[in-house]
Design an enzyme around this catalytic site. Structure first.
Site, mmCIF file in Angstrom:
data_model
loop_
_atom_site.group_PDB
_atom_site.id
_atom_site.type_symbol
_atom_site.label_atom_id
_atom_site.label_comp_id
_atom_site.label_asym_id
_atom_site.label_seq_id
_atom_site.Cartn_x
_atom_site.Cartn_y
_atom_site.Cartn_z
ATOM 1 N N ALA A 1 2.229 -1.819 1.522
ATOM 2 C CA ALA A 1 2.067 -3.184 2.032
ATOM 3 C C ALA A 1 2.427 -4.163 0.926
ATOM 4 O O ALA A 1 2.495 -3.800 -0.248
ATOM 5 C CB ALA A 1 0.629 -3.424 2.501
ATOM 6 N N LYS A 2 2.663 -5.401 1.310
ATOM 7 C CA LYS A 2 2.973 -6.436 0.328
ATOM 8 C C LYS A 2 2.534 -7.767 0.909
ATOM 9 O O LYS A 2 2.575 -7.969 2.119
ATOM 10 C CB LYS A 2 4.476 -6.462 0.053
ATOM 11 C CG LYS A 2 4.874 -7.154 -1.232
ATOM 12 C CD LYS A 2 4.668 -6.243 -2.409
ATOM 13 C CE LYS A 2 5.195 -6.848 -3.697
ATOM 14 N NZ LYS A 2 5.165 -5.889 -4.807
ATOM 15 N N GLY A 3 2.127 -8.654 0.045
ATOM 16 C CA GLY A 3 1.776 -10.005 0.479
ATOM 17 C C GLY A 3 2.217 -10.995 -0.566
ATOM 18 O O GLY A 3 2.431 -10.633 -1.731
#
Length: 316
Positions: free
Chosen positions: A34-36
């Site tokens: 995941a990435k934000g």
């Protein structure tokens, strides 16, 4: 991972989340990816403003986070302090302390020893494995490093301590060169956390940023941003071994040029996987409430990356 960067885009974050998925698979970490990101320049914020932004961001995505769901870790422009704010805000909303919801946090809040240098150490381990197969000795090898942040700084120190010669370093302030070597320990002390002072460092030559790519070296380590090695500069590179300390520093066209020249390129999903590997170690320690020594962590990291390298080398 969480990133604060003024030019971050949705497509970039989507690509990086896919990168993280592959990276976790490479080192057998039993998570997806995941990435934000937050589109902001943190250098323009006061510490209080950065704290308020981080805490509000955490509250807004609280439903997505969890020790068995999405576990943030630091990336560009985020650090131990930011992770501490995320953990504290999440814990307040949960009504209990939840150490395992983030990694890369301060050791005093359940962080892991060895996490700060883990990505740089992983770069070194991957390079050493490749060098051994290519007949290249690390001791005496000439190394050029782009980026002197967490990854580049740690990698430079470890390479230097192993007998390599750091001939060039490029960072936000510019590029310095010394064919006889740059001591990264002394450079780090000189900078004192101010990368803008790089060109003031004595006993080095300041060269144009574009000339960094043509420096005589055996190993080139891009450890800054994406898309740094392109078809415009790949022809100038003299290194036998390119090790991707950053995410996506080499464009596909540039990689074709490098491979055509006989260069070996170690991909980011392997070369910079040391950080996520020790993040997993931190999560395991939080889950068990039992903390390891730094030697134990480094030994485990070396073993995991060496095994991952062997598997990928055979497939390649």
């Amino acid at each position: 991972r969480r990133v604060l960067f003024r030019s971050v885009t949705l497509s970039e974050v989507m690509a990086l989340s896919a990168w993280m998925t592959v990276k976790n698979a490479v080192v057998n970490v039993p998570f997806g990816g995941a990435k934000g990101g937050v589109r902001v320049d943190p250098k323009g914020l006061s510490p209080a403003e950065l704290e308020r932004l981080t805490r509000r961001y955490t509250s807004e995505i609280h439903i997505l986070l969890g020790q068995d769901k999405d576990i943030p870790a630091p990336d560009i422009n985020t650090n131990e302090q930011v992770m501490a704010w995320v953990m504290d805000t999440y814990s307040m909303n949960e009504g209990r302390t939840a150490m395992g919801v983030v990694t890369g946090k301060p050791v005093s809040l359940g962080g892991s020893l060895g996490r700060r240098d883990a990505t740089g150490r992983g770069v070194f381990v991957s390079t050493a494995e490749a060098a051994r197969r290519l007949g290249l000795e690390i001791a005496g090898a000439r190394v050029a490093i782009q980026g002197f942040g967490n990854v580049g700084n740690a990698a430079a120190r470890i390479f230097h301590d192993a007998g390599a010669t750091i001939v060039a370093i490029q960072d936000v302030a510019g590029t310095i060169y010394n064919k006889d070597g740059i001591d990264p320990h002394a450079l780090g002390r000189f900078l004192g956390g101010n990368p803008r002072a790089l060109l003031d460092y004595p006993a080095v030559e300041a060269i144009a940023n574009a000339d960094f790519w043509g420096v005589d070296c055996d190993i080139l380590l891009p450890a800054a941003l994406e898309k740094q090695i392109t078809e415009a500069n790949a022809d100038r590179i003299k290194a036998r071994l390119i090790v991707e300390g950053a995410n996506g520093p080499t464009t596909p066209l540039a990689e074709d040029i490098l491979l055509g020249k006989g260069c070996t390129v170690l991909p980011d999903v392997l070369a910079n996987a040391g950080g996520v590997t020790v993040s997993y170690f931190e999560w395991v320690q939080n889950a068990s409430s039992f903390f390891w020594t730094e030697k134990d962590i480094n030994d485990c990291l070396d073993r995991v990356l060496s095994e991952a390298f062997e598997g990928i080398w055979q497939v390649a």
